[in-house]
Design a protein around this motif. Structure first.
Motif, PDB file in Angstrom:
ATOM      1  N   LEU A   1      -3.979  12.289  -2.175  1.00  0.00           N
ATOM      2  CA  LEU A   1      -4.617  10.929  -1.882  1.00  0.00           C
ATOM      3  C   LEU A   1      -3.332  10.200  -1.976  1.00  0.00           C
ATOM      4  CD1 LEU A   1      -7.374   9.582  -2.265  1.00  0.00           C
ATOM      5  CD2 LEU A   1      -6.764   8.885  -4.721  1.00  0.00           C
ATOM      6  N   LEU A   2      -3.417   9.181  -0.887  1.00  0.00           N
ATOM      7  CA  LEU A   2      -2.273   8.154  -0.683  1.00  0.00           C
ATOM      8  C   LEU A   2      -2.972   6.779  -0.784  1.00  0.00           C
ATOM      9  CD1 LEU A   2      -0.524   9.595   2.672  1.00  0.00           C
ATOM     10  CD2 LEU A   2       0.064   9.997   0.064  1.00  0.00           C
ATOM     11  N   SER A   3      -2.313   5.832  -1.372  1.00  0.00           N
ATOM     12  CA  SER A   3      -2.539   4.535  -1.483  1.00  0.00           C
ATOM     13  C   SER A   3      -2.182   3.716  -0.081  1.00  0.00           C
ATOM     14  CB  SER A   3      -1.789   3.684  -2.504  1.00  0.00           C
ATOM     15  OG  SER A   3      -0.331   3.870  -2.055  1.00  0.00           O
ATOM     16  N   LYS A   4      -3.138   2.695   0.037  1.00  0.00           N
ATOM     17  CA  LYS A   4      -2.765   2.143   1.351  1.00  0.00           C
ATOM     18  C   LYS A   4      -1.230   1.790   1.569  1.00  0.00           C
ATOM     19  CE  LYS A   4      -4.668  -1.834   4.072  1.00  0.00           C
ATOM     20  NZ  LYS A   4      -5.863  -2.810   3.729  1.00  0.00           N
ATOM     21  N   ASP A   5      -0.583   1.434   0.653  1.00  0.00           N
ATOM     22  CA  ASP A   5       0.744   0.983   0.770  1.00  0.00           C
ATOM     23  C   ASP A   5       1.667   2.488   1.291  1.00  0.00           C
ATOM     24  OD1 ASP A   5       0.720  -1.575   0.405  1.00  0.00           O
ATOM     25  OD2 ASP A   5       1.367  -1.326  -1.748  1.00  0.00           O
ATOM     26  N   GLU A   6       1.091   3.441   0.708  1.00  0.00           N
ATOM     27  CA  GLU A   6       1.980   4.753   0.826  1.00  0.00           C
ATOM     28  C   GLU A   6       1.729   5.265   2.495  1.00  0.00           C
ATOM     29  OE1 GLU A   6       2.206   6.916  -3.489  1.00  0.00           O
ATOM     30  OE2 GLU A   6       0.207   6.868  -2.193  1.00  0.00           O
ATOM     31  N   VAL A   7       0.474   5.006   2.691  1.00  0.00           N
ATOM     32  CA  VAL A   7      -0.013   5.281   4.248  1.00  0.00           C
ATOM     33  C   VAL A   7       0.911   4.692   5.180  1.00  0.00           C
ATOM     34  CG1 VAL A   7      -1.925   5.008   5.841  1.00  0.00           C
ATOM     35  CG2 VAL A   7      -2.376   5.894   3.653  1.00  0.00           C
ATOM     36  N   PHE A   8       1.149   3.376   4.953  1.00  0.00           N
ATOM     37  CA  PHE A   8       2.031   2.411   5.973  1.00  0.00           C
ATOM     38  C   PHE A   8       3.269   2.708   5.852  1.00  0.00           C
ATOM     39  CE2 PHE A   8      -1.803  -0.693   5.855  1.00  0.00           C
ATOM     40  CZ  PHE A   8      -2.298  -0.090   7.057  1.00  0.00           C
ATOM     41  N   LYS A   9       3.786   3.006   4.636  1.00  0.00           N
ATOM     42  CA  LYS A   9       5.241   3.211   4.281  1.00  0.00           C
ATOM     43  C   LYS A   9       5.701   4.606   4.803  1.00  0.00           C
ATOM     44  CE  LYS A   9       5.868   0.119   0.332  1.00  0.00           C
ATOM     45  NZ  LYS A   9       6.124   0.132  -1.273  1.00  0.00           N
ATOM     46  N   SER A  10       4.679   5.587   4.747  1.00  0.00           N
ATOM     47  CA  SER A  10       5.193   6.755   5.303  1.00  0.00           C
ATOM     48  C   SER A  10       5.017   7.150   6.902  1.00  0.00           C
ATOM     49  CB  SER A  10       4.192   8.038   4.701  1.00  0.00           C
ATOM     50  OG  SER A  10       2.752   7.728   5.079  1.00  0.00           O
ATOM     51  N   ASN A  11       4.556   5.942   7.447  1.00  0.00           N
ATOM     52  CA  ASN A  11       4.271   5.840   8.995  1.00  0.00           C
ATOM     53  C   ASN A  11       3.435   7.140   9.464  1.00  0.00           C
ATOM     54  OD1 ASN A  11       6.172   3.826   9.619  1.00  0.00           O
ATOM     55  ND2 ASN A  11       7.845   5.149   9.595  1.00  0.00           N
ATOM     56  N   THR A  12       2.342   7.337   8.683  1.00  0.00           N
ATOM     57  CA  THR A  12       1.447   8.232   8.741  1.00  0.00           C
ATOM     58  C   THR A  12       0.601   8.008  10.164  1.00  0.00           C
ATOM     59  OG1 THR A  12       0.770   8.528   6.412  1.00  0.00           O
ATOM     60  CG2 THR A  12      -0.821   9.233   7.930  1.00  0.00           C
ATOM     61  N   PHE A  13       0.261   6.852  10.353  1.00  0.00           N
ATOM     62  CA  PHE A  13      -0.394   6.417  11.823  1.00  0.00           C
ATOM     63  C   PHE A  13       0.402   6.230  12.794  1.00  0.00           C
ATOM     64  CE2 PHE A  13      -3.860   5.313   8.610  1.00  0.00           C
ATOM     65  CZ  PHE A  13      -4.713   6.384   8.911  1.00  0.00           C
ATOM     66  N   GLY A  14       2.041   6.445  12.815  1.00  0.00           N
ATOM     67  CA  GLY A  14       3.022   6.279  13.603  1.00  0.00           C
ATOM     68  C   GLY A  14       3.659   4.884  13.355  1.00  0.00           C
TER      69      GLY A  14
END
Length: 370
Positions: free
Chosen positions: A301-314
């Protein structure tokens, strides 16, 4: 289970960027070096083919070494995240990552419509109510690579061939698409044709990735592809990729966990194996604790901030609506499980998680010199 993250320098999106670079169209993303080098031979006719769900795993499982779809596989590349048709095919057609083109998955929440919309169907996913306007055109439009190539290179005749159920298309089979693309190539000096077909994805969902039914359909696709190779004009190239692979799954009815789902502002979205949660503000910590208690080892489970910081969507410029689409948490499948959002068990295989089976797809290149 081996976990693979998308590589946005070696992905299906980069394959499309190779073509844009070849046709002298400025891009912000690199191509695939192997393909870039091959394109220097300046082929008159290019066939760019996407076979839905044809991961490296099913090619190796079902095709012989001399079958063309396996024989001409030059390397593997990753899908994008999530590895699913809506996100991946639009990454291919836009040559942009999901963070930039805005296509994240089958179901996306649109605040202005107050609806969780199945974007390809233009219907509310949960109520089945059809939207009065086409949301893709209203919020997520872009110029695809086919249009951009022709605009920059008017002498190149460009076409896109889709299954007959897609508006504006009348093809009845993959073979039908091939025949039409060949007709264009044999009657023009230069052509670029994009072909999309729905198999083997549909059969994998129903029968499982390693079933005899999937083997049969894959053998049929291979035969059609070999017919294409036998009939292409001189100085032609055929490139085949997939949008994603699939993995055999076990379904979990998410809505049986009422304590968890009662903490949500609205129902989940995006994908069953890349699941998006909008959580009540006073329940954010409790939701995370409850989710991890129930599903550790099955999902991360990733938080919204973690999703963006990890460049999950590029990486790249954010689409203006990305922050609206992405909820407080994103659950990413790391095992064989998927959430059922209908309460019914419907699938033997699925995608959108981070397993090697879902993420790794082929880069198949055939060339015929003059």
């Amino acid at each position: 289970m081996k976990i693979i993250k998308p590589d946005y320098t070696n992905s299906i999106m980069n394959v499309s960027n190779s073509f844009l670079n070849h046709y002298n169209i400025k891009t912000d993303y690199p191509g695939i070096p192997l393909l870039d080098k091959e394109l220097q031979n300046n082929y008159d006719h290019i066939f760019y083919i996407l076979l839905d769900g044809m991961g490296v795993n099913v090619i190796n499982a079902h095709l012989d070494e001399n079958d063309a779809l396996r024989k001409y596989m030059r390397q593997s590349v990753t899908s994008v995240f999530p590895p699913t048709t809506v996100a991946a095919t639009n990454a291919v057609l836009s040559a942009l990552p999901p963070i930039t083109n805005g296509y994240l998955g089958w179901v996306q929440y649109f605040k202005e419509e107050n609806s969780d919309i199945a974007v390809f169907l233009n219907k509310d996913f949960y109520t089945n109510e059809e939207l009065p306007e086409i949301v893709r055109d209203k919020y997520l439009s872009y110029d695809n690579i086919i249009k951009r190539i022709h605009k920059q290179n008017p002498d190149v005749i460009t076409n896109q061939f889709f299954p007959g159920f897609i508006e504006g298309s009348d093809t009845e089979s993959f073979k039908d698409e091939i025949d039409k693309a060949l007709m264009v190539a044999h009657n023009t000096d230069q052509s670029f044709s994009y072909l999309y077909w729905t198999q083997p994805d549909l059969f994998e969902h129903v029968h499982g990735t390693y079933s005899k039914e999937v083997k049969t359909v894959l053998k049929g696709l291979n035969k059609d592809f070999e017919d294409l190779l036998d009939n292409v004009p001189p100085n032609s190239m055929a490139v085949v990729i997939a949008d994603h692979g699939l993995i055999d799954v076990e379904e979990i009815n998410l809505f049986q966990y009422e304590n968890l789902t009662n903490m949500l502002v609205r129902k989940p979205s995006i994908e069953p194996r890349a699941i998006n949660f909008f959580v009540k503000e006073d329940k954010l910590i409790e939701f995370k604790e409850e989710f991890n208690t129930l599903f550790t080892g099955k999902y991360i489970l990733l938080s919204k901030d973690e999703v963006f910081k990890s460049n999950t969507f590029g990486e790249g410029v954010k689409h203006p609506l990305i922050d609206m689409f992405v909820g407080d948490y994103l659950g990413i499948a790391i095992d064989k499980y998927m959430f059922s959002l209908s309460g019914k068990k419907m699938y033997k295989a699925h995608h959108a998680g981070t397993s090697e089976e879902e993420m790794m797809v082929p880069l198949i290149i055939f060339t015929k010199n003059a």
